[in-house]
Design an enzyme around this catalytic site. Sequence first.
Site, PDB file in Angstrom:
ATOM      1  N   LYS A 194      -5.451 -17.257   4.526  1.00 12.01           N
ATOM      2  CA  LYS A 194      -4.149 -17.523   3.943  1.00 12.01           C
ATOM      3  C   LYS A 194      -4.102 -17.166   2.468  1.00 12.01           C
ATOM      4  CE  LYS A 194      -2.786 -21.185   7.155  1.00 12.01           C
ATOM      5  NZ  LYS A 194      -2.415 -22.614   7.298  1.00 12.01           N
ATOM      6  N   ASP A 196      -5.527 -14.698   0.967  1.00  9.25           N
ATOM      7  CA  ASP A 196      -5.618 -13.270   0.664  1.00  9.25           C
ATOM      8  C   ASP A 196      -4.257 -12.709   0.298  1.00  9.25           C
ATOM      9  OD1 ASP A 196      -8.293 -13.163   1.025  1.00  9.25           O
ATOM     10  OD2 ASP A 196      -8.211 -12.469   3.095  1.00  9.25           O
ATOM     11  N   GLY A 201       6.112  -6.299   3.349  1.00 13.45           N
ATOM     12  CA  GLY A 201       6.415  -6.456   4.771  1.00 13.45           C
ATOM     13  C   GLY A 201       5.420  -7.363   5.470  1.00 13.45           C
ATOM     14  N   LYS A 216      -1.512  -4.803   9.448  1.00 16.01           N
ATOM     15  CA  LYS A 216      -0.125  -5.057   9.800  1.00 16.01           C
ATOM     16  C   LYS A 216      -0.119  -5.925  11.052  1.00 16.01           C
ATOM     17  CE  LYS A 216       4.284  -2.889  10.951  1.00 16.01           C
ATOM     18  NZ  LYS A 216       5.016  -1.621  11.122  1.00 16.01           N
ATOM     19  N   ASP A 317      11.024   8.540   4.806  1.00 13.12           N
ATOM     20  CA  ASP A 317      11.040   7.460   3.813  1.00 13.12           C
ATOM     21  C   ASP A 317       9.987   7.715   2.736  1.00 13.12           C
ATOM     22  OD1 ASP A 317      11.991   5.113   2.686  1.00 13.12           O
ATOM     23  OD2 ASP A 317      10.620   3.834   3.826  1.00 13.12           O
TER      24      ASP A 317
END
Length: 476
Positions: A194, A196, A201, A216, A317
């Site tokens: 937690k 880190d 996103g 991700k 993007d």
Amino acid sequence: MEMAAQLKRGISRQFSTGSLRMSGRFSFRRQSSFDPKRNALRFSFGRQSSLDPNRNRSPIKEELTVPENLDFTMQLLFMACRGDVKGVEDLIKEGIDVNSIDLDGRTALHIAACEGHVDVVKLLLSRRANIDARDRWGSTAAADAKYYGHVEVYNLLKARGAKAPKTRKTPMVVSNPREVPEYELNPGELQLRKGDRVLTGNYQVAKWNGTKVSVKILNKDSYLDPESINAFKHELTLLQKVRHPNVVQFVGAVTQNIPMMIVSEYHSKGDLSSYLQKKGRLQPQKTLRFALDIARQVLVGMNYLHECKPDPVIHCDLKPKNILLDNGGQLKVAGFGLIKLSKMSPDKAKLAVSAQIDNSSLYVAPEVYKNEIFDRSVDVFSFGLILYEMIEGYPAFHPMPPEEAAQQMCVQRMRPPFKTKSKSCPPELKELVAECWDPEMVIRPTFSEIIVRLDKIVANCTKQGWWKETFKLPWK
């Protein structure tokens, strides 16, 4: 007994070629070049993890003998598999970690529980074996004992507080082990804490086999959403496909366990956007030199993506936040594959109905902004704006809000003026930028053409003595 006999037994295992040399038939699995175990072998012995997709093979009822040249960890697991209490005890006394694991994350306690060796389980527990250790598939010793019907072992583990994990099938789970993706990682090897740092996103910094990586994590609400799962699969497909020094490196993924994750390189130096904001305007000649070197690295990475066969990868993007900096001075393109496209022809595409584009982005091309059919030149448009920002020291139409600037460029077809003097920036470079952001797609050069032109600009600047000092990127 010959090793060939043992190779017929259940569990698939990976071992380092440096510590294990055996006869028999081996099958190699390709792994990420980022993986320190990339040269690992896979062979069989013992019962499988209760959550291994290939667990249903029946082990052969033959007495096992110790193969030669096993490393200490594998000797411990082998003794546990054979039920040799004294052998296990002797190895632990010699200093072997009771919680040593093979490359599938399995401990001696897992192996003993699978085989139903009660005395070995008792010994391991007395030596503080991790009762809740999870293997590659998320299974514990208690789950393995329960699956194979070893009631006494299961009750013993339960009495010590072990909990059989509750499992949920992921949308990508496979029933045949031959279908397990080559990129599949053991989630137990990923250290997610937690405290880190959390990236943009759903990305989080974690440690994988001692190396910092970017992870991700698929949102828990996404597993019942077909669009989210398809987007996850689409990103994975592209990441597997690309391999280039100037494109962010894909490490692997977790798809057989929840949460599903995509693991890639972590870049401690951050992104180009943060760097440009921090540095502001540099001395003119330094600005140009940095801009040209940065531009060339981005160009090479993007050209690679555009030339991928059989289908080009259109980023859609491209912006400074998606250009990452590493400690070695390399720049890497990231963030591709996040926007789903509908292919109209081999060279043309359109945003998919479910695609989400941030039209407030300063770097979005007019065709994407207006949801029109486009080609690879939309990335060239974005590159032109990035190059302009590096030359000028601030974004286009600064300090205008990005959404207003995007509207002026994409709807009103306006372009920001160059304020840098000609003696600080070659006219050829300004001409190149103007072509990159031309309203007409056919006017914009390809990345391969830009590379050639940029190399000529660098050669001319060198010839004219624009810089004499040894050049080094400032973040190295």
